[in-house]
Design a protein around this motif. Structure first.
Motif, PDB file in Angstrom:
ATOM      1  N   GLY A 165       0.810  -1.210   0.000  1.00 48.21           N
ATOM      2  CA  GLY A 165       0.000   0.000   0.000  1.00 48.21           C
ATOM      3  C   GLY A 165       0.845   1.262   0.000  1.00 48.21           C
ATOM      4  N   ASP A 191       1.072  -9.181   5.591  1.00 45.75           N
ATOM      5  CA  ASP A 191       0.253  -7.970   5.634  1.00 45.75           C
ATOM      6  C   ASP A 191      -1.234  -8.333   5.552  1.00 45.75           C
ATOM      7  OD1 ASP A 191      -0.996  -5.542   5.227  1.00 45.75           O
ATOM      8  OD2 ASP A 191       0.270  -4.923   3.547  1.00 45.75           O
ATOM      9  N   GLN A 193      -3.640  -6.626   4.771  1.00 42.77           N
ATOM     10  CA  GLN A 193      -4.278  -5.934   3.654  1.00 42.77           C
ATOM     11  C   GLN A 193      -3.737  -6.370   2.295  1.00 42.77           C
ATOM     12  OE1 GLN A 193      -6.816  -3.851   4.245  1.00 42.77           O
ATOM     13  NE2 GLN A 193      -6.566  -4.376   6.412  1.00 42.77           N
ATOM     14  N   ASP A 196      -6.119  -7.152  -0.758  1.00 44.95           N
ATOM     15  CA  ASP A 196      -6.774  -5.931  -1.232  1.00 44.95           C
ATOM     16  C   ASP A 196      -5.789  -5.049  -1.989  1.00 44.95           C
ATOM     17  OD1 ASP A 196      -9.191  -6.681  -0.116  1.00 44.95           O
ATOM     18  OD2 ASP A 196      -8.905  -5.501   1.715  1.00 44.95           O
ATOM     19  N   GLN A 197      -4.562  -4.976  -1.500  1.00 43.64           N
ATOM     20  CA  GLN A 197      -3.571  -4.122  -2.150  1.00 43.64           C
ATOM     21  C   GLN A 197      -3.095  -4.715  -3.476  1.00 43.64           C
ATOM     22  OE1 GLN A 197      -2.916  -1.058  -1.364  1.00 43.64           O
ATOM     23  NE2 GLN A 197      -4.270  -1.176   0.419  1.00 43.64           N
TER      24      GLN A 197
END
Length: 287
Positions: A165, A191, A193, A196-197
């Motif tokens: 990100g 991570d 996220q 999504d990243q």
């Protein structure tokens, strides 16, 4: 087992092999692509390296590495930017010499905190500024700058960009053909996220390279040398690889290993084992 046609051997995996040996070991194993490092290229000179790569018949997947952008204004920072401009030129020349399907991608490692500094925010801004200073050179050369986020344990000494990100936030200021991101499983697997990243990177067209290796504890005394063959550790290559492929990523996939025991092994044996581990851990998720 025949090597997966998407596999690329990042030269760091056989670090102690000179350029001629690295090219031969890769081609002899039936691997079709290689990612080069600047030091072995510069040992023989760019003209010679270009001819050697062309003669090998291999694709060129990335050039490693540029970056180290966190120094404050002054002669050392200016010298670092000039060195990155040379790296951009090398990348363009080598990509043109590689077989069809080669990509002009220069991997960037941001750099750590300058000695005596605790200003992490300022260091990250200097990374953004440096990429801004180089973007025009990269565009003119047809090179994509791939910001590589490194695991947070390297934030102080190697890379103040720690997540995908963060890399994408920096890249967002620039055209996607000029500045993208390197997605390296060793650095981003943890991570929460990350999926999504990866999807975001796909939407923005910024996955410049996908690199794979595994994480296994305990880490080596030198944590830089803690990378393992895919499948030998705990990383879920299925979810990560499928997420990358679902973005439409269709380029080579590099295996990049920093590991003293692997480096001490015979390069041909390392390439063969790399191809086998890739076939078992990565290839099933490419279909």
């Amino acid at each position: 087992m025949r090597a997966d046609p998407r596999l690329s051997i990042n030269q760091a995996t056989i670090k102690h092999a000179d350029l001629a040996t690295a090219l031969k070991a890769t081609a002899d194993a039936g691997v079709q692509s290689i990612g080069l490092w600047r030091e072995p290229v510069n040992e023989v000179g760019l003209d010679t390296a270009t001819k050697m790569l062309a003669d090998s018949g291999l694709r060129f997947s990335t050039h490693c590495r540029g970056g180290f952008f966190t120094l404050p204004a002054g002669p050392e920072r200016d010298a670092a930017l000039d060195d990155n401009r040379r790296a951009i030129e090398e990348t363009a020349v080598l990509a043109a010499a590689g077989a069809a399907g080669s990509t002009a991608v220069l991997v960037l490692v941001a750099g750590g905190l300058p000695e005596g500094s605790r200003d992490l925010i300022g260091a990250r801004e200097r990374v953004r500024d440096a990429i801004g200073a180089l973007a025009g050179d990269a565009k003119a050369a047809g090179v994509t700058l791939a910001i590589e986020p490194l695991h947070p344990m390297y934030a102080s000494d190697r890379a103040v960009i720690s997540t995908l990100g963060q890399a994408l936030d920096v890249a967002a200021d620039f055209d996607a053909t000029v500045v993208g991101a390197a997605v390296d499983t060793f650095h981003i697997w943890w991570d929460p996220q990350v999926l999504d990243q990866i999807a975001r990177a796909g939407r923005e067209g910024r996955i410049a390279t996908y690199q794979v290796c595994d994480w296994k504890t305990p880490l080596a005394a030198d944590v830089l040398l803690s990378r393992h063959y895919p499948g030998d550790g705990v990383i879920d290559f299925g979810s990560l690889t499928r997420a990358v492929i679902e973005t439409g990523y269709d380029r080579d996939i590099e295996v990049e290993l920093f590991n003293a025991d692997i480096w001490a092994d015979d390069p041909a044996r390392v390439v063969a084992r790399t191809a086998a581990s890739f076939g078992e851990a990565i290839s099933p998720h490419l279909r």
